[in-house]
Scaffold this motif. Structure first.
Motif, PDB file in Angstrom:
ATOM      1  N   ASN A 152       0.848  -1.191   0.000  1.00  0.00           N
ATOM      2  CA  ASN A 152       0.000   0.000   0.000  1.00  0.00           C
ATOM      3  C   ASN A 152       0.889   1.248   0.000  1.00  0.00           C
ATOM      4  OD1 ASN A 152      -1.779   2.163   0.707  1.00  0.00           O
ATOM      5  ND2 ASN A 152      -3.219   0.651   1.521  1.00  0.00           N
ATOM      6  N   VAL A 153       0.958   1.926  -1.127  1.00  0.00           N
ATOM      7  CA  VAL A 153       1.826   3.093  -1.268  1.00  0.00           C
ATOM      8  C   VAL A 153       1.362   4.236  -0.369  1.00  0.00           C
ATOM      9  CG1 VAL A 153       2.721   4.811  -2.881  1.00  0.00           C
ATOM     10  CG2 VAL A 153       2.404   2.435  -3.622  1.00  0.00           C
ATOM     11  N   ALA A 154       0.035   4.386  -0.208  1.00  0.00           N
ATOM     12  CA  ALA A 154      -0.490   5.481   0.612  1.00  0.00           C
ATOM     13  C   ALA A 154       0.007   5.371   2.056  1.00  0.00           C
ATOM     14  CB  ALA A 154      -2.018   5.479   0.577  1.00  0.00           C
ATOM     15  N   LEU A 155       0.037   4.167   2.580  1.00  0.00           N
ATOM     16  CA  LEU A 155       0.533   3.970   3.943  1.00  0.00           C
ATOM     17  C   LEU A 155       1.988   4.395   4.064  1.00  0.00           C
ATOM     18  CD1 LEU A 155      -0.874   0.530   5.175  1.00  0.00           C
ATOM     19  CD2 LEU A 155      -1.318   2.792   6.119  1.00  0.00           C
ATOM     20  N   ILE A 156       2.778   4.022   3.074  1.00  0.00           N
ATOM     21  CA  ILE A 156       4.206   4.358   3.103  1.00  0.00           C
ATOM     22  C   ILE A 156       4.400   5.868   3.045  1.00  0.00           C
ATOM     23  CG2 ILE A 156       6.400   4.037   1.909  1.00  0.00           C
ATOM     24  CD1 ILE A 156       5.249   1.379   0.846  1.00  0.00           C
ATOM     25  N   ILE A 157       3.592   6.555   2.242  1.00  0.00           N
ATOM     26  CA  ILE A 157       3.690   8.015   2.131  1.00  0.00           C
ATOM     27  C   ILE A 157       3.332   8.678   3.460  1.00  0.00           C
ATOM     28  CG2 ILE A 157       2.673  10.050   1.036  1.00  0.00           C
ATOM     29  CD1 ILE A 157       2.431   8.391  -1.533  1.00  0.00           C
ATOM     30  N   LEU A 158       2.250   8.208   4.086  1.00  0.00           N
ATOM     31  CA  LEU A 158       1.852   8.767   5.380  1.00  0.00           C
ATOM     32  C   LEU A 158       2.965   8.603   6.401  1.00  0.00           C
ATOM     33  CD1 LEU A 158      -1.859   7.531   5.686  1.00  0.00           C
ATOM     34  CD2 LEU A 158      -1.084   9.860   5.273  1.00  0.00           C
ATOM     35  N   LEU A 159       3.586   7.426   6.439  1.00  0.00           N
ATOM     36  CA  LEU A 159       4.664   7.175   7.396  1.00  0.00           C
ATOM     37  C   LEU A 159       5.883   8.026   7.084  1.00  0.00           C
ATOM     38  CD1 LEU A 159       5.827   5.594   9.763  1.00  0.00           C
ATOM     39  CD2 LEU A 159       6.482   3.788   8.158  1.00  0.00           C
ATOM     40  N   ALA A 160       6.224   8.158   5.796  1.00  0.00           N
ATOM     41  CA  ALA A 160       7.421   8.909   5.409  1.00  0.00           C
ATOM     42  C   ALA A 160       7.297  10.385   5.768  1.00  0.00           C
ATOM     43  CB  ALA A 160       7.667   8.739   3.907  1.00  0.00           C
ATOM     44  N   PHE A 161       6.190  11.011   5.396  1.00  0.00           N
ATOM     45  CA  PHE A 161       6.030  12.438   5.675  1.00  0.00           C
ATOM     46  C   PHE A 161       5.823  12.690   7.169  1.00  0.00           C
ATOM     47  CE2 PHE A 161       5.415  12.606   1.131  1.00  0.00           C
ATOM     48  CZ  PHE A 161       5.905  13.849   0.785  1.00  0.00           C
ATOM     49  N   GLY A 162       5.096  11.800   7.843  1.00  0.00           N
ATOM     50  CA  GLY A 162       4.932  11.956   9.280  1.00  0.00           C
ATOM     51  C   GLY A 162       6.250  11.825  10.016  1.00  0.00           C
ATOM     52  N   SER A 163       7.093  10.902   9.587  1.00  0.00           N
ATOM     53  CA  SER A 163       8.398  10.717  10.225  1.00  0.00           C
ATOM     54  C   SER A 163       9.304  11.914   9.976  1.00  0.00           C
ATOM     55  CB  SER A 163       9.058   9.433   9.699  1.00  0.00           C
ATOM     56  OG  SER A 163       8.292   8.301  10.054  1.00  0.00           O
ATOM     57  N   ALA A 164       9.214  12.503   8.786  1.00  0.00           N
ATOM     58  CA  ALA A 164      10.012  13.703   8.496  1.00  0.00           C
ATOM     59  C   ALA A 164       9.619  14.843   9.429  1.00  0.00           C
ATOM     60  CB  ALA A 164       9.822  14.108   7.036  1.00  0.00           C
ATOM     61  N   ALA A 165       8.321  15.015   9.633  1.00  0.00           N
ATOM     62  CA  ALA A 165       7.859  16.048  10.565  1.00  0.00           C
ATOM     63  C   ALA A 165       8.314  15.740  11.984  1.00  0.00           C
ATOM     64  CB  ALA A 165       6.331  16.147  10.509  1.00  0.00           C
ATOM     65  N   THR A 166       8.298  14.457  12.348  1.00  0.00           N
ATOM     66  CA  THR A 166       8.769  14.052  13.674  1.00  0.00           C
ATOM     67  C   THR A 166      10.211  14.476  13.889  1.00  0.00           C
ATOM     68  OG1 THR A 166       7.275  12.155  13.733  1.00  0.00           O
ATOM     69  CG2 THR A 166       9.195  12.059  15.153  1.00  0.00           C
ATOM     70  N   PHE A 167      11.041  14.232  12.882  1.00  0.00           N
ATOM     71  CA  PHE A 167      12.453  14.616  12.981  1.00  0.00           C
ATOM     72  C   PHE A 167      12.594  16.117  13.193  1.00  0.00           C
ATOM     73  CE2 PHE A 167      16.504  16.014  11.315  1.00  0.00           C
ATOM     74  CZ  PHE A 167      17.404  15.069  11.828  1.00  0.00           C
ATOM     75  N   MET A 168      11.771  16.889  12.524  1.00  0.00           N
ATOM     76  CA  MET A 168      11.906  18.344  12.610  1.00  0.00           C
ATOM     77  C   MET A 168      11.593  18.861  14.002  1.00  0.00           C
ATOM     78  SD  MET A 168      10.219  21.272  10.183  1.00  0.00           S
ATOM     79  CE  MET A 168      10.690  22.998  10.372  1.00  0.00           C
ATOM     80  N   PHE A 169      10.462  18.451  14.604  1.00  0.00           N
ATOM     81  CA  PHE A 169      10.127  19.057  15.891  1.00  0.00           C
ATOM     82  C   PHE A 169      10.989  18.516  17.029  1.00  0.00           C
ATOM     83  CE2 PHE A 169       6.715  15.705  15.771  1.00  0.00           C
ATOM     84  CZ  PHE A 169       6.965  15.070  16.987  1.00  0.00           C
ATOM     85  N   TRP A 170      11.433  17.259  16.946  1.00  0.00           N
ATOM     86  CA  TRP A 170      12.326  16.762  17.996  1.00  0.00           C
ATOM     87  C   TRP A 170      13.707  17.385  17.876  1.00  0.00           C
ATOM     88  CZ3 TRP A 170      10.071  15.285  21.965  1.00  0.00           C
ATOM     89  CH2 TRP A 170       9.062  14.319  22.002  1.00  0.00           C
ATOM     90  N   ALA A 171      14.201  17.555  16.642  1.00  0.00           N
ATOM     91  CA  ALA A 171      15.538  18.125  16.445  1.00  0.00           C
ATOM     92  C   ALA A 171      15.604  19.557  16.953  1.00  0.00           C
ATOM     93  CB  ALA A 171      15.916  18.060  14.963  1.00  0.00           C
ATOM     94  N   LYS A 172      14.532  20.324  16.777  1.00  0.00           N
ATOM     95  CA  LYS A 172      14.512  21.704  17.285  1.00  0.00           C
ATOM     96  C   LYS A 172      14.688  21.727  18.800  1.00  0.00           C
ATOM     97  CE  LYS A 172      10.531  23.016  15.689  1.00  0.00           C
ATOM     98  NZ  LYS A 172       9.386  23.915  15.471  1.00  0.00           N
ATOM     99  N   TRP A 173      13.961  20.860  19.461  1.00  0.00           N
ATOM    100  CA  TRP A 173      14.012  20.815  20.925  1.00  0.00           C
ATOM    101  C   TRP A 173      15.386  20.321  21.401  1.00  0.00           C
ATOM    102  CZ3 TRP A 173       9.459  18.347  24.148  1.00  0.00           C
ATOM    103  CH2 TRP A 173       9.640  18.653  25.496  1.00  0.00           C
ATOM    104  N   LEU A 174      15.896  19.293  20.764  1.00  0.00           N
ATOM    105  CA  LEU A 174      17.191  18.754  21.157  1.00  0.00           C
ATOM    106  C   LEU A 174      18.295  19.780  20.948  1.00  0.00           C
ATOM    107  CD1 LEU A 174      18.642  16.190  22.159  1.00  0.00           C
ATOM    108  CD2 LEU A 174      18.963  15.533  19.768  1.00  0.00           C
ATOM    109  N   GLY A 175      18.226  20.531  19.854  1.00  0.00           N
ATOM    110  CA  GLY A 175      19.215  21.568  19.612  1.00  0.00           C
ATOM    111  C   GLY A 175      19.170  22.663  20.661  1.00  0.00           C
ATOM    112  N   LYS A 176      17.974  23.009  21.115  1.00  0.00           N
ATOM    113  CA  LYS A 176      17.836  24.023  22.152  1.00  0.00           C
ATOM    114  C   LYS A 176      18.512  23.567  23.448  1.00  0.00           C
ATOM    115  CE  LYS A 176      15.873  27.354  22.111  1.00  0.00           C
ATOM    116  NZ  LYS A 176      16.290  28.766  21.954  1.00  0.00           N
ATOM    117  N   LEU A 177      18.361  22.314  23.787  1.00  0.00           N
ATOM    118  CA  LEU A 177      18.947  21.802  25.027  1.00  0.00           C
ATOM    119  C   LEU A 177      20.463  21.697  24.953  1.00  0.00           C
ATOM    120  CD1 LEU A 177      16.449  18.892  25.813  1.00  0.00           C
ATOM    121  CD2 LEU A 177      16.552  21.128  26.918  1.00  0.00           C
ATOM    122  N   SER A 178      20.986  21.549  23.741  1.00  0.00           N
ATOM    123  CA  SER A 178      22.419  21.290  23.594  1.00  0.00           C
ATOM    124  C   SER A 178      23.268  22.539  23.754  1.00  0.00           C
ATOM    125  CB  SER A 178      22.692  20.664  22.214  1.00  0.00           C
ATOM    126  OG  SER A 178      21.966  19.467  22.073  1.00  0.00           O
TER     127      SER A 178
END
Length: 657
Positions: free
Chosen positions: A467-493
């Motif tokens: 199911n390509v749609a499932l893979i797309i949802l996971l890929a874009f959602g994971s990219a967004a996950t990386f963005m908001f966690w990386a911002k917070w981690l960078g602030k703490l560092s």
């Protein structure tokens, strides 16, 4: 059976004692003692039942009837509480739903058909069912949940001090708070161990009431509004649970959850509507869009409440039910599609929404809902590989999110803010806490920690569906996950400067809980291969007959070794002497005043050096995304329920043709 009874009774005894104890020292002793006892009982339970395969316990008809009456009495008490609060605060919708629940509860107990169907060849009534997933959930509830209760002992002292500062006449209602926390644990143990569906429903509604009272604990207008939003949304799920029970009783299906799974897996379309309704109940409890707003509203409650709801209880009850239903979803396409789409869209949209948030607790809330969406989607796929990934997601989410919520709560009390942008220099202001927070964040999105391993397994399981749609949802959602966690981690560092260490006044009970949660994160990541082979794979094999492990043991061990190295580097140097070389802040240019962190900009003007994140509210803001997300997921849920209802109508029409 005595061990199981102890798990249920001990938290109730703790709740009753803490309800009457007013002295802080006595409360600390009782709270820590009972939390430790619950954790020990949970570990003992795991030692006894891990690796034994499914174990069922039955009760005599007389005892079953007695317990059913007790269950009904609890249902009525819960509904009576809601009725009283609804009348007091003039909430007609909550009042109407509570009355409906009372009527359905009475019908189930006194009017539901009890005749044994011809196709059931035994009179056995299973009261308790223990499997590998139950063992995992008991460990999460017993260790993570009790650890949060210990943390609350210190946190609520500061909370009460703040309340008295704001209002010297404020009453000390902490006894109620701690009683509700421990009662929550007892209800969760019943949910994950009971096989009788009416008993499971009773515990399901007890968690709803406890959440309602904890969210509205401060009794501010905002807290009351958010508490009623939670109770209304979860009562909708509770009523769906009741209707499913009524339909199953009408179909002469025994109200034993294990039997329902076996029967529905072989004849899914016969019980399509009950399956869809149970999935709906699980998704409301798991705060899937459009019901996610109740979990966001829970952020108004004291931090221990948020940690308990998000990590070891409440929402985990929802995904637990969905994972238990996964064999049915694998055989029933309409229910599977509904669950997959709601979970997938929830993961994507809430990950995007988290980007626009600067409030740390709100970021954690959206991240929680997103990860619950991913677990929901895995359950909906219903393959062995997807279920293996879903259980790992449940484990790592529980330990990492409990750690992060407790860290944010302690940081808020000591820096005066929960805003990520106010966490500058936290690495030096609160050196131990900042490291714990960074550990929790890395566990959520950085390789080789467990959450990313589970997400990779999720991707593998989605790819195998084609199911390509499932893979797309996971890929874009994971990219967004990386963005908001990386911002917070960078602030703490960021560590430039010489701020004052403000973590010296953190309560000992808070440190105990934080150390416990950090230790659990480390242990689960390092022992991931053993945890998979000893707990997760046995459950998948029990249900599907194959291991379903999406990643080889060799790769899991490599990830575990890498996790050890990262953990050692993160905590290396903690506690060293402060007599170390100090160097000026380097601002990558001509410095004007190192101590003030200013440099010479264009036209030789002094410019303050700051580090601020982008939140892109105009793109990922709540006002833009939430209406679209809610409309899509609501449409999917309505379509799923309508399809189940249509199938039921057609089945009845065929009976009379």
């Amino acid at each position: 059976m005595e061990l199981i009874a102890s798990l249920i009774v001990v938290p109730v005894v703790a709740a009753l004692l803490l309800l009457v104890i007013k002295n802080d020292r006595a409360r600390d002793v009782i709270g820590v003692a009972f939390a430790a006892l619950i954790a020990v009982l949970s570990i003992a339970f795991a030692v006894v039942f891990a690796g034994t395969g499914p174990v069922d316990y039955s009760v005599t008809p007389n005892l079953e009837n007695l317990l059913s009456l007790v269950s009904l009495a609890i249902d009525l008490v819960v509904a009576a509480f809601i009725v009283c609060y609804a009348v007091r605060y003039k909430r007609p919708l909550a009042l109407g739903l509570a009355i409906v629940q009372i009527l359905f509860a009475l019908w189930i107990e006194f009017f539901a058909p009890r005749t044994k169907p011809l196709w059931l060849g035994t009179d056995l009534t299973t009261a308790v069912h223990v499997d590998a997933l139950g063992v995992i959930m008991v460990l999460i509830i017993g260790i993570v949940g009790s650890g949060i209760c210990v943390y609350a002992l210190g946190y609520m002292k500061d909370f009460q001090a703040h309340e008295l500062h704001e209002n010297p006449q404020a009453k000390d209602r902490r006894p109620w708070f701690f009683a509700l926390m421990f009662a929550f644990l007892s209800a969760m143990f019943i949910i994950v161990l009971a096989d009788n569906m009416t008993w499971m429903y009773t515990a399901w509604e007890v968690t709803t009431l406890c959440s309602f009272l904890l969210i509205g604990f401060t009794k501010t207008e905002e807290a009351i509004n958010n508490a009623f939003r939670q109770i209304v949304m979860n009562m909708l799920g509770g009523i769906a649970f009741q209707v499913a029970i009524i339909l199953l009783a009408s179909f002469r299906v025994p109200l034993m959850f294990t039997y329902f799974i076996q029967f529905a897996s072989s004849q899914p379309y016969v019980v399509l509507l009950p399956t869809v309704l149970l999935a709906f109940a699980g998704m409301t409890k798991a705060a899937q869009i459009p019901f996610h707003t109740w979990l966001l509203g829970a952020m108004v409650a004291p931090t221990p409440t948020s940690a308990l709801l998000h990590s070891s209880t409440m929402v985990k009850a929802g995904v637990f039910l969905l994972v238990k239903l996964s064999p049915v979803f694998a055989a029933c396409l309409p229910a599977s599609v509904m669950v997959i789409l709601v979970g997938g869209f929830t993961f994507l949209f809430c990950s995007l929404l988290a980007i626009s948030q600067s409030n740390a607790k709100r970021v954690l809330a959206y991240s929680t809902i997103a990860n619950l969406g991913l677990i929901t989607a895995c359950a909906g796929v219903g393959t062995p590989e997807a279920v293996w990934a879903a259980i790992l997601l449940i484990i790592f989410h529980a330990v990492a999110k409990s750690l992060l919520f407790l860290c944010v709560g302690t940081a808020e009390h000591h820096i005066g803010s929960r805003n990520i942008e106010d966490m500058d220099l936290l690495f030096e202001r609160m050196p131990r806490l900042a490291r714990f927070m960074m550990l929790g964040i890395m566990c959520m999105f950085v390789a080789p920690f467990g959450m990313l391993i589970a997400k990779w397994a999720t991707l593998v399981s989605f790819v195998e569906t084609g199911n390509v749609a499932l893979i797309i949802l996971l890929a874009f959602g994971s990219a967004a996950t990386f963005m908001f966690w990386a911002k917070w981690l960078g602030k703490l560092s960021g560590i430039a400067g010489e701020p004052q260490n403000v973590e010296l006044t953190v309560h000992k009970t808070e440190w105990v809980a934080l150390l416990l949660m950090a230790g659990l994160v480390c242990v689960t990541c390092v022992l991931l291969p053993l945890m998979s082979s000893g707990l997760v794979v046995p459950y998948v094999e029990e249900v599907f007959g194959v291991s379903g492990q999406g990643i080889d043991d060799d790769n899991l061990w490599i990830a575990a070794i890498c996790a050890v190295a990262i953990i050692l580097m993160l905590f290396a140097g903690l506690g060293r002497s402060s007599k170390q070389k100090k160097v000026d802040v380097y601002l990558a240019g001509a410095s004007a005043d190192n101590m003030a962190r200013t440099f010479r900009g264009s036209m030789s003007q002094p410019v303050a050096a700051t580090s601020r994140n982008m939140y892109l509210d105009n793109i990922f803001g709540e006002t833009r995304i939430t209406p679209i997300a809610s409309a899509i997921c609501t449409l999917v849920m309505v379509a799923g329920i309508a399809l189940g209802l249509a199938w039921l109508v057609i089945a009845f029409m065929n009976l009379f043709v």
